[in-house]
Scaffold this motif. Structure first.
Motif, PDB file in Angstrom:
ATOM      1  N   GLU A 360       0.811  -1.224   0.000  1.00  0.00           N
ATOM      2  CA  GLU A 360       0.000   0.000   0.000  1.00  0.00           C
ATOM      3  C   GLU A 360       0.841   1.269   0.000  1.00  0.00           C
ATOM      4  OE1 GLU A 360      -2.939  -0.032   3.060  1.00  0.00           O
ATOM      5  OE2 GLU A 360      -3.936  -1.836   2.303  1.00  0.00           O
ATOM      6  N   GLU A 361       1.992   1.232   0.671  1.00  0.00           N
ATOM      7  CA  GLU A 361       2.779   2.454   0.829  1.00  0.00           C
ATOM      8  C   GLU A 361       3.955   2.546  -0.139  1.00  0.00           C
ATOM      9  OE1 GLU A 361       1.810   4.874   2.972  1.00  0.00           O
ATOM     10  OE2 GLU A 361       0.063   3.593   3.357  1.00  0.00           O
ATOM     11  N   ALA A 362       4.386   1.407  -0.713  1.00  0.00           N
ATOM     12  CA  ALA A 362       5.570   1.438  -1.581  1.00  0.00           C
ATOM     13  C   ALA A 362       5.348   0.740  -2.919  1.00  0.00           C
ATOM     14  CB  ALA A 362       6.763   0.801  -0.851  1.00  0.00           C
ATOM     15  N   GLY A 363       4.117   0.284  -3.173  1.00  0.00           N
ATOM     16  CA  GLY A 363       3.828  -0.331  -4.462  1.00  0.00           C
ATOM     17  C   GLY A 363       4.494  -1.664  -4.693  1.00  0.00           C
ATOM     18  N   LYS A 364       4.753  -2.415  -3.636  1.00  0.00           N
ATOM     19  CA  LYS A 364       5.347  -3.749  -3.745  1.00  0.00           C
ATOM     20  C   LYS A 364       4.228  -4.777  -3.644  1.00  0.00           C
ATOM     21  CE  LYS A 364       9.460  -1.908  -3.726  1.00  0.00           C
ATOM     22  NZ  LYS A 364      10.311  -1.927  -4.941  1.00  0.00           N
ATOM     23  N   PRO A 365       3.765  -5.350  -4.763  1.00  0.00           N
ATOM     24  CA  PRO A 365       2.566  -6.190  -4.742  1.00  0.00           C
ATOM     25  C   PRO A 365       2.702  -7.425  -3.845  1.00  0.00           C
ATOM     26  CG  PRO A 365       3.122  -5.568  -6.995  1.00  0.00           C
ATOM     27  CD  PRO A 365       4.286  -5.176  -6.126  1.00  0.00           C
ATOM     28  N   MET A 366       1.751  -7.599  -2.938  1.00  0.00           N
ATOM     29  CA  MET A 366       1.743  -8.784  -2.107  1.00  0.00           C
ATOM     30  C   MET A 366       1.599 -10.048  -2.953  1.00  0.00           C
ATOM     31  SD  MET A 366      -0.730  -9.941   1.028  1.00  0.00           S
ATOM     32  CE  MET A 366      -0.036  -8.810   2.234  1.00  0.00           C
ATOM     33  N   ARG A 367       0.794  -9.967  -4.012  1.00  0.00           N
ATOM     34  CA  ARG A 367       0.584 -11.139  -4.851  1.00  0.00           C
ATOM     35  C   ARG A 367       1.913 -11.682  -5.366  1.00  0.00           C
ATOM     36  NH1 ARG A 367       0.280 -12.450 -10.112  1.00  0.00           N
ATOM     37  NH2 ARG A 367      -1.285 -13.982 -10.819  1.00  0.00           N
ATOM     38  N   ASP A 368       2.820 -10.799  -5.758  1.00  0.00           N
ATOM     39  CA  ASP A 368       4.118 -11.248  -6.262  1.00  0.00           C
ATOM     40  C   ASP A 368       4.916 -11.948  -5.167  1.00  0.00           C
ATOM     41  OD1 ASP A 368       3.351 -10.061  -8.608  1.00  0.00           O
ATOM     42  OD2 ASP A 368       4.769  -8.377  -8.474  1.00  0.00           O
ATOM     43  N   ARG A 369       4.881 -11.362  -3.980  1.00  0.00           N
ATOM     44  CA  ARG A 369       5.619 -11.967  -2.858  1.00  0.00           C
ATOM     45  C   ARG A 369       5.029 -13.320  -2.499  1.00  0.00           C
ATOM     46  NH1 ARG A 369       7.451  -8.956   2.762  1.00  0.00           N
ATOM     47  NH2 ARG A 369       7.939 -10.841   3.948  1.00  0.00           N
ATOM     48  N   MET A 370       3.710 -13.432  -2.497  1.00  0.00           N
ATOM     49  CA  MET A 370       3.076 -14.694  -2.148  1.00  0.00           C
ATOM     50  C   MET A 370       3.293 -15.757  -3.224  1.00  0.00           C
ATOM     51  SD  MET A 370       1.823 -14.417   0.912  1.00  0.00           S
ATOM     52  CE  MET A 370       3.380 -13.525   1.221  1.00  0.00           C
ATOM     53  N   LYS A 371       3.368 -15.346  -4.476  1.00  0.00           N
ATOM     54  CA  LYS A 371       3.650 -16.315  -5.529  1.00  0.00           C
ATOM     55  C   LYS A 371       5.057 -16.890  -5.366  1.00  0.00           C
ATOM     56  CE  LYS A 371       3.440 -17.034 -10.541  1.00  0.00           C
ATOM     57  NZ  LYS A 371       3.181 -16.405 -11.869  1.00  0.00           N
ATOM     58  N   LEU A 372       6.013 -16.049  -5.025  1.00  0.00           N
ATOM     59  CA  LEU A 372       7.366 -16.533  -4.744  1.00  0.00           C
ATOM     60  C   LEU A 372       7.358 -17.478  -3.545  1.00  0.00           C
ATOM     61  CD1 LEU A 372       9.519 -13.296  -5.206  1.00  0.00           C
ATOM     62  CD2 LEU A 372       9.610 -15.368  -6.610  1.00  0.00           C
ATOM     63  N   ALA A 373       6.617 -17.095  -2.505  1.00  0.00           N
ATOM     64  CA  ALA A 373       6.538 -17.952  -1.324  1.00  0.00           C
ATOM     65  C   ALA A 373       5.896 -19.293  -1.657  1.00  0.00           C
ATOM     66  CB  ALA A 373       5.743 -17.253  -0.218  1.00  0.00           C
ATOM     67  N   TYR A 374       4.876 -19.271  -2.514  1.00  0.00           N
ATOM     68  CA  TYR A 374       4.223 -20.529  -2.901  1.00  0.00           C
ATOM     69  C   TYR A 374       5.224 -21.450  -3.598  1.00  0.00           C
ATOM     70  CZ  TYR A 374       0.677 -23.770  -4.518  1.00  0.00           C
ATOM     71  OH  TYR A 374      -0.062 -24.909  -4.729  1.00  0.00           O
ATOM     72  N   GLY A 375       6.038 -20.877  -4.464  1.00  0.00           N
ATOM     73  CA  GLY A 375       7.035 -21.690  -5.148  1.00  0.00           C
ATOM     74  C   GLY A 375       8.006 -22.359  -4.191  1.00  0.00           C
ATOM     75  N   ALA A 376       8.337 -21.671  -3.115  1.00  0.00           N
ATOM     76  CA  ALA A 376       9.325 -22.201  -2.159  1.00  0.00           C
ATOM     77  C   ALA A 376       8.708 -23.015  -1.029  1.00  0.00           C
ATOM     78  CB  ALA A 376      10.121 -21.047  -1.562  1.00  0.00           C
ATOM     79  N   SER A 377       7.381 -23.001  -0.909  1.00  0.00           N
ATOM     80  CA  SER A 377       6.724 -23.529   0.288  1.00  0.00           C
ATOM     81  C   SER A 377       7.008 -25.005   0.537  1.00  0.00           C
ATOM     82  CB  SER A 377       5.210 -23.295   0.204  1.00  0.00           C
ATOM     83  OG  SER A 377       4.551 -23.800   1.337  1.00  0.00           O
ATOM     84  N   ASP A 378       6.999 -25.846  -0.501  1.00  0.00           N
ATOM     85  CA  ASP A 378       7.272 -27.264  -0.283  1.00  0.00           C
ATOM     86  C   ASP A 378       8.674 -27.469   0.280  1.00  0.00           C
ATOM     87  OD1 ASP A 378       4.776 -27.996  -1.113  1.00  0.00           O
ATOM     88  OD2 ASP A 378       5.416 -29.026  -2.947  1.00  0.00           O
ATOM     89  N   ARG A 379       9.612 -26.679  -0.227  1.00  0.00           N
ATOM     90  CA  ARG A 379      10.992 -26.790   0.268  1.00  0.00           C
ATOM     91  C   ARG A 379      11.078 -26.335   1.722  1.00  0.00           C
ATOM     92  NH1 ARG A 379      14.227 -22.761  -0.855  1.00  0.00           N
ATOM     93  NH2 ARG A 379      13.178 -22.363  -2.856  1.00  0.00           N
ATOM     94  N   TRP A 380      10.373 -25.244   2.047  1.00  0.00           N
ATOM     95  CA  TRP A 380      10.360 -24.777   3.437  1.00  0.00           C
ATOM     96  C   TRP A 380       9.738 -25.828   4.356  1.00  0.00           C
ATOM     97  CZ3 TRP A 380       8.025 -19.306   2.164  1.00  0.00           C
ATOM     98  CH2 TRP A 380       9.023 -18.496   1.587  1.00  0.00           C
ATOM     99  N   ARG A 381       8.653 -26.449   3.907  1.00  0.00           N
ATOM    100  CA  ARG A 381       7.999 -27.470   4.736  1.00  0.00           C
ATOM    101  C   ARG A 381       8.919 -28.664   4.949  1.00  0.00           C
ATOM    102  NH1 ARG A 381       1.789 -27.271   4.528  1.00  0.00           N
ATOM    103  NH2 ARG A 381       1.399 -25.096   3.958  1.00  0.00           N
ATOM    104  N   ARG A 382       9.638 -29.049   3.913  1.00  0.00           N
ATOM    105  CA  ARG A 382      10.535 -30.183   4.060  1.00  0.00           C
ATOM    106  C   ARG A 382      11.678 -29.861   5.027  1.00  0.00           C
ATOM    107  NH1 ARG A 382      13.705 -32.771  -1.041  1.00  0.00           N
ATOM    108  NH2 ARG A 382      14.757 -30.748  -0.894  1.00  0.00           N
ATOM    109  N   ALA A 383      12.182 -28.637   4.966  1.00  0.00           N
ATOM    110  CA  ALA A 383      13.317 -28.257   5.811  1.00  0.00           C
ATOM    111  C   ALA A 383      12.905 -27.951   7.251  1.00  0.00           C
ATOM    112  CB  ALA A 383      14.021 -27.039   5.216  1.00  0.00           C
ATOM    113  N   GLY A 384      11.745 -27.282   7.421  1.00  0.00           N
ATOM    114  CA  GLY A 384      11.380 -26.810   8.758  1.00  0.00           C
ATOM    115  C   GLY A 384      10.082 -27.334   9.302  1.00  0.00           C
ATOM    116  N   GLY A 385       9.385 -28.170   8.523  1.00  0.00           N
ATOM    117  CA  GLY A 385       8.073 -28.640   8.945  1.00  0.00           C
ATOM    118  C   GLY A 385       6.990 -27.706   8.449  1.00  0.00           C
ATOM    119  N   PRO A 386       5.730 -28.158   8.477  1.00  0.00           N
ATOM    120  CA  PRO A 386       4.621 -27.280   8.087  1.00  0.00           C
ATOM    121  C   PRO A 386       4.457 -26.144   9.084  1.00  0.00           C
ATOM    122  CG  PRO A 386       3.799 -29.368   8.944  1.00  0.00           C
ATOM    123  CD  PRO A 386       5.279 -29.508   8.850  1.00  0.00           C
TER     124      PRO A 386
END
Length: 507
Positions: A360-386
């Motif tokens: 909202e304040e700097a024009g950094k879309p949350m959707r873009d950040r969440m899409k990146l997080a979605y791509g990494a999520s399986d790896r994060w779950r494997r490394a650190g748990g759900p």
């Protein structure tokens, strides 16, 4: 008498949490002293059964150098929830000189990281007790341990998350047992001491000054903060007349002011999202130390001074990290996790508002950040748990629970939830969560039930997959989003806090 009596409802909640551990506490005085805990899945020896702390009175005497132990007195008023021949406190990094229980001398010894107290007479269930411990508090780091006192360029600060408050003072060191705090600090003239809550008096005598602070809301031990240094306290006013005070190294006062003056507007922004700020004051403690993280200590968030003064970090990033710690005052401080497995509720929400502010304040879309997080999520779950079932930390690395799965991985759960139930219901849920559980503790199942209540839907299957699944479920509304193949090497999509700074980022 305790500062505030514990309510019957709170005692019942604490008793339920501790019930599984109470039986081991009812030991004969002749049995060996053993460390106890409340059975936390990630920190099994944190906390102690058999009592519910109502208040702490902490007194520290600072010798003028951060390499010598402070003299200290810790007084604990607690409601007893089981007949106790012995009382265990968490305490692991200081010398105990004496212990009293209800004014009478008591024997004591250590067992693991517990101080085990044997009073002259057993304390009875459903009564009040007062424990007074005279001890030292050592600012030199304990070997193989993280946290506790942080030695700064001109004094000391605290970083007690997740399991380090008991390196500073004897306590029931688990977030499920919140209490009121009075904190007194005596230091040589030329130093300034600030702690959680509001000032409650200043006394000067013999070249020393004693500052007293009191909280008006209960607090978990891991959120305790004491700053001692050659500091300046800056005052300003936030929304609704809220007193805002920042603590800064005096020589950096001018350089820090452009950042600190942003806080009132940030508080107003958060209030617009989730409701009234929940405490009596707020402020930034800019410590002259390199910690690798920032920390949401209650009413006085800890930041590294260099986050603001080194020209390394983009302005939008610095401001979003300020909002991350501010958001914790609602999510984590006012509504505190019942167990450490509920950490995702803290960090996921703080990361959510950090990202929303950047959008909202700097024009950094949350959707873009969440899409990146979605791509990494399986790896994060494997490394650190759900997100809601994180893997236990390795011995000597207790802060390893602060992994990407509980930051952007947990914010991803919230994004999926908003996609699932819609924006209006999601916003009502956020407000209802902090309002319903203000000044209390809450866990994952509380959030699941409230989400179902607010949305009018059965969300059990949704939450089972998103919070506990080994694999990340499909993202509602984004069938094109695909997780990365965890078997293939790739550039990690770290949380923004880590990716931009190269440090640990915000906690």
């Amino acid at each position: 008498m305790p500062l505030t009596p514990s309510s019957p409802a709170r005692r019942r909640t604490s008793a339920a949490l501790l019930a599984s551990a109470v039986s081991v506490c009812l030991v004969a005085a002749s049995a060996p002293a053993v460390p106890l805990g409340v059975g936390d899945r990630l920190f099994p020896h944190l906390g102690n059964p058999g009592y519910d702390v109502a208040s702490y009175d902490l007194s520290f005497t600072y010798p003028g150098t951060n390499s010598e132990p402070l003299r200290a007195v810790t007084t604990i008023d607690a409601w007893v929830t089981a007949d106790l021949d012995r009382i265990n406190l968490d305490f692991a990094h200081g010398k105990v000189d004496s212990v009293e229980v209800d004014g009478d001398p008591a024997r004591f010894r250590t067992a693991g990281e517990d101080l085990v107290i044997t009073p002259e007479d057993a304390v009875s269930d459903d009564t009040w007790m007062r424990i007074t411990v005279r001890h030292t508090s050592d600012p030199v780091p304990a070997e193989g341990r993280e946290g506790g006192w942080v030695r700064t360029g001109d004094g000391l600060a605290m970083a007690n998350q997740a399991d380090a408050a008991h390196l500073v003072f004897p306590c029931n060191d688990h977030p499920s047992d919140k209490a009121m705090f009075t904190i007194r600090v005596t230091a040589p003239d030329g130093h300034t001491a600030v702690a959680n809550g509001l000032p409650a008096g200043v006394e000067r005598a013999g070249g020393k000054t004693t500052w007293t602070y009191r909280t008006r809301h209960p607090m978990a031990t891991e959120l305790t903060q004491v700053s001692i240094g050659r500091s300046t306290v800056l005052h300003r006013t936030g929304p609704h007349g809220l007193p805002v005070r920042d603590v800064v190294p005096t020589r950096y006062r001018e350089a820090l002011e452009p950042w600190l003056e942003k806080t009132p507007a940030q508080i107003a922004w958060m209030e617009n999202k989730v409701g009234r700020y929940p405490f009596e004051t707020y402020g930034v403690l800019a410590a002259d130390a390199s910690t690798g993280f920032e920390l949401e200590t209650q009413t006085l968030s800890l930041f590294e001074r260099e986050l603001f003064t080194e020209p390394v970090y983009p302005a939008w990033y610095v401001e979003s990290i300020m909002v991350h710690e501010l958001a914790h005052q609602w999510f984590g401080d006012s509504v505190t996790p019942r167990t450490w497995s509920d950490l995702w509720l803290n960090e996921g929400h703080a990361t959510w508002y950090e990202a929303l502010y950047a959008e909202e304040e700097a024009g950094k879309p949350m959707r873009d950040r969440m899409k990146l997080a979605y791509g990494a999520s399986d790896r994060w779950r494997r490394a650190g748990g759900p997100p809601a079932a994180p893997k236990a930390p390795e011995p000597g690395h207790k802060t390893d629970i602060f992994r990407p799965n509980v930051y952007d991985g947990a914010a991803l759960v919230l994004y999926a939830l908003r996609q699932e139930i819609g924006g209006p219901a999601f916003e009502r849920l956020q407000r209802a969560w902090v309002n319903r559980h203000q000044d209390g503790t809450a866990g994952t199942q509380d959030f699941v039930r409230l989400a179902a209540e607010i949305s009018g839907r059965d969300l059990d299957d949704f939450f089972q997959g998103w919070l506990y699944g080994e694999k990340t479920p499909p993202m509602p509304g984004h069938p094109d989003w695909k997780p990365e193949d965890p078997g293939k090497p790739g550039k990690p999509a770290k949380p923004v806090a880590a990716a931009v700074s190269g440090r640990g980022g915000a906690r």
